[in-house]
Design a protein around this motif. Structure first.
Motif, PDB file in Angstrom:
ATOM      1  N   TYR A  52      -1.355  -8.920 -12.074  1.00  0.00           N
ATOM      2  CA  TYR A  52      -0.660  -8.250 -10.970  1.00  0.00           C
ATOM      3  C   TYR A  52      -1.545  -8.251  -9.718  1.00  0.00           C
ATOM      4  CZ  TYR A  52       2.028  -4.862  -8.332  1.00  0.00           C
ATOM      5  OH  TYR A  52       2.773  -4.257  -7.358  1.00  0.00           O
TER       6      TYR A  52
ATOM      7  N   ARG B  91      -2.052  -6.667  -6.039  1.00  0.00           N
ATOM      8  CA  ARG B  91      -1.647  -5.519  -5.214  1.00  0.00           C
ATOM      9  C   ARG B  91      -1.389  -5.851  -3.739  1.00  0.00           C
ATOM     10  NH1 ARG B  91      -2.841  -0.446  -8.145  1.00  0.00           N
ATOM     11  NH2 ARG B  91      -3.553  -1.204 -10.170  1.00  0.00           N
TER      12      ARG B  91
ATOM     13  N   TYR C  73       4.461  -3.579  -3.395  1.00  0.00           N
ATOM     14  CA  TYR C  73       3.412  -2.585  -3.660  1.00  0.00           C
ATOM     15  C   TYR C  73       3.218  -1.729  -2.403  1.00  0.00           C
ATOM     16  CZ  TYR C  73      -1.011  -0.506  -5.112  1.00  0.00           C
ATOM     17  OH  TYR C  73      -1.997   0.396  -5.439  1.00  0.00           O
TER      18      TYR C  73
ATOM     19  N   CYS D  98       2.936  -1.015 -11.788  1.00  0.00           N
ATOM     20  CA  CYS D  98       2.565  -2.386 -11.404  1.00  0.00           C
ATOM     21  C   CYS D  98       2.903  -3.394 -12.504  1.00  0.00           C
ATOM     22  CB  CYS D  98       1.075  -2.441 -11.072  1.00  0.00           C
ATOM     23  SG  CYS D  98       0.669  -1.455  -9.632  1.00  0.00           S
TER      24      CYS D  98
ATOM     25  N   HIS E 162       6.293  -8.570  -7.834  1.00  0.00           N
ATOM     26  CA  HIS E 162       6.406  -7.206  -8.371  1.00  0.00           C
ATOM     27  C   HIS E 162       7.808  -7.145  -8.947  1.00  0.00           C
ATOM     28  CE1 HIS E 162       5.643  -2.731  -8.355  1.00  0.00           C
ATOM     29  NE2 HIS E 162       6.956  -2.783  -8.528  1.00  0.00           N
TER      30      HIS E 162
END
Ligand code: AMP
Length: 114
Positions: free
Chosen positions: A3, A5, A10, A49, A102
């Motif tokens: 993942y 960010r 996010y 997440c 995401h």
């Protein structure tokens, strides 16, 4: 896949980037897609997440999964999509042409009021 960010969703969850929010739940956020492909085009994303749908189902808690799916039903009711019908789409990975890494579900439909 790890993942990352730096993705836009996010930032939307953390309110660093503005979105047109439709509904917020304990574990999800739903907002209008910036380039709608249907009269109603909403994205629902988990606050946790997770890269894509499968990653979400395999790693999220039951509470997160239930809250997310009930969120979809709440939006269908809120936007009056039951009568006209709707599509749920979750693009994943390369074959799915996923742009934002995401997990998200597209809710596409037409309100019975339109
Ligand atoms: P995909 O990853 O292919 O399922 O598509 C990502 C979707 O996110 C596209 O339909 C975009 O129009 C939408 N999108 C990208 N950035 C934003 C944003 N800042 N606010 C709302 N929707 C967005």
């Amino acid at each position: 896949m790890q993942y990352d960010r730096s993705n836009i969703f996010y930032k939307i969850i953390n309110k660093e980037v503005k979105s047109n929010i439709v509904l917020e739940g304990k574990h999800f956020l739903a907002f209008h897609d910036i380039t709608p492909k249907a009269p109603v085009h909403i994205l629902i994303i988990p606050k946790g997440c997770y890269v894509d749908y499968n990653n979400f189902v395999l790693n999220a808690t039951d509470e997160e999964i239930v809250n997310f799916n009930k969120g979809i039903s709440e939006i269908i009711k809120l936007m009056k999509l039951e009568e006209g019908g709707f599509r749920l789409i979750s693009n994943s990975g390369k074959f799915g042409n996923q742009e934002v890494m995401h997990m998200h579900v597209h809710i596409l439909g037409k309100s019975s009021e339109e």
